[in-house]
Design a protein around this motif. Sequence first.
Motif, PDB file in Angstrom:
ATOM      1  N   ALA A 273       0.834  -1.199   0.000  1.00 30.18           N
ATOM      2  CA  ALA A 273       0.000   0.000   0.000  1.00 30.18           C
ATOM      3  C   ALA A 273       0.874   1.258   0.000  1.00 30.18           C
ATOM      4  N   GLY A 277       0.118   2.414  -3.470  1.00 29.96           N
ATOM      5  CA  GLY A 277      -1.270   2.821  -3.198  1.00 29.96           C
ATOM      6  C   GLY A 277      -1.542   4.297  -3.424  1.00 29.96           C
ATOM      7  N   ALA A 281      -3.592   6.735   0.123  1.00 35.83           N
ATOM      8  CA  ALA A 281      -3.975   5.343   0.347  1.00 35.83           C
ATOM      9  C   ALA A 281      -4.515   5.136   1.764  1.00 35.83           C
ATOM     10  N   THR A 292      -7.642   0.776  -1.858  1.00 35.72           N
ATOM     11  CA  THR A 292      -6.183   0.873  -1.916  1.00 35.72           C
ATOM     12  C   THR A 292      -5.556  -0.357  -2.580  1.00 35.72           C
TER      13      THR A 292
END
Length: 462
Positions: A273, A277, A281, A292
């Motif tokens: 992430a 992301g 995120a 995400t």
Amino acid sequence: MENKRGLWTSNYGFLMAAVGSAVGLGNIWGFPYKMGANGGFAFLLVYLVLIIFVGFIVMLGELALGRKTGKGAVGTYVALSKKFKWIGWMGLLSAFLIMSFYSVLGGYCIKYMFVNIGNLFGGHAGTGADIFTALITNQGASILFTFVFMLITCVIVMGGISGGIEKFSAVAMPVLFVMLIVVIIRSLTLDGAVEGLKFMFVPNFAPFKENFLGVLSTAGGQMFFSLSLGMGCMITYGSYLSKKESLEKNAIIIPIADTIVAILAGLAVIPAAYALGGTDAALAGPKLLFITLQNVFDAMGAIGPFFGFLFYLLVIIAAVTSAISLVEVIATFFLDRAEAKGRKGNRKTITIIASVGIMILASIVAADGLGATGMWQPLGFCWLEFMDLWSEGIMMPIGALLMSLFIGYELGIDKFGEEIEIGGNKFKSKSFFSLCIKIIVPIAMLFILLGQLQSFGIINIL
Ligand code: TRP
């Protein structure tokens, strides 16, 4: 003669089922983030201390009560105490409430698995946020995927303790583990993964100084949900365990395995992430899982949908092995009741009826779409939160609090210990258990109850 209700065929099978119950959505979207946001490695230490003084104790308490009476959540308290009888009823109700949203979330994962299969074959379903908005506002699709999840769960529970739940878990849990390792390797080898590792593991005492009680109750609430405690799940699973097996050993292994998987889940999701992301995120809850991470798989290029497919399948397996334990609480209740009336209940019929009941309740949660569809919402909570508030927020902490008082002061440690010592096992932790169940657990549970109410915004004192 052996118990007529059926038994786990081996301790390994029991363990896989119990660890399967414990390992679920809670591990994947709750633990990694809470650890990171509440002190990293320092939080982990607090969590472990809580497991030893509270988690292990309540786990041992539930498993032993269930095995002692050979009955599920309701039957156990009916058999042992008039005064405490309704703890079992709260547990039964909690099973319905938790399942009403757990099945919806499980259904979303099924949808995401298909999204990634589609992407693998050249489709492109849009960003995580697009897919998620489209899904939660589509009531028909949400209900449909919820039903598919329930169907899988129902079929496994219909197969019975050894023929369904144990058989499935004994294969599914090792598979889940391997899949998790594959996803971790991908996640940790992404550029920028180190930042995620730092978020999770670097000890940070600032949250402790600012709000130590808050950190404690967050850790306690997380531990409770993650270990499937407080509503009779482990009572039910314990009631099918052979008298030969060591309860203490099992009560130690389950929390250790659950915690290891929670940390591994963190290694799988948080570094990825951070790496892919994007700056906004979300690292927790439904947004982590459905926005995400979908973006993460998209950003991985051609191979991304493969990891996406693997990941959502893994989450589905984790969710199914948890859901079956909740449905089993209900199934066992009706089977016990039939037996008490001298009849032999039909497991298949009972499981189908229980599942239909859950589907009806879950349809409300699915149609509400986390509040996105503009349905009427009770007390200003979306339906998912409302179901969660009553179960996780209120009834489960009260259930565990009363259970500890029941064992400590009504049943008594000696009487309780007889169950642990059956088959030549020694009750090695007896004096420690006694201290914890009489004093530490009740205080901790009261505190976790307050922490839960605070996290739902009902009170503001911690
Ligand atoms: N422990 C599971 C998770 O972490 C959920 C779960 C299964 C549960 N059975 C339970 C939670 C009983 C509370 C009580 O996702």
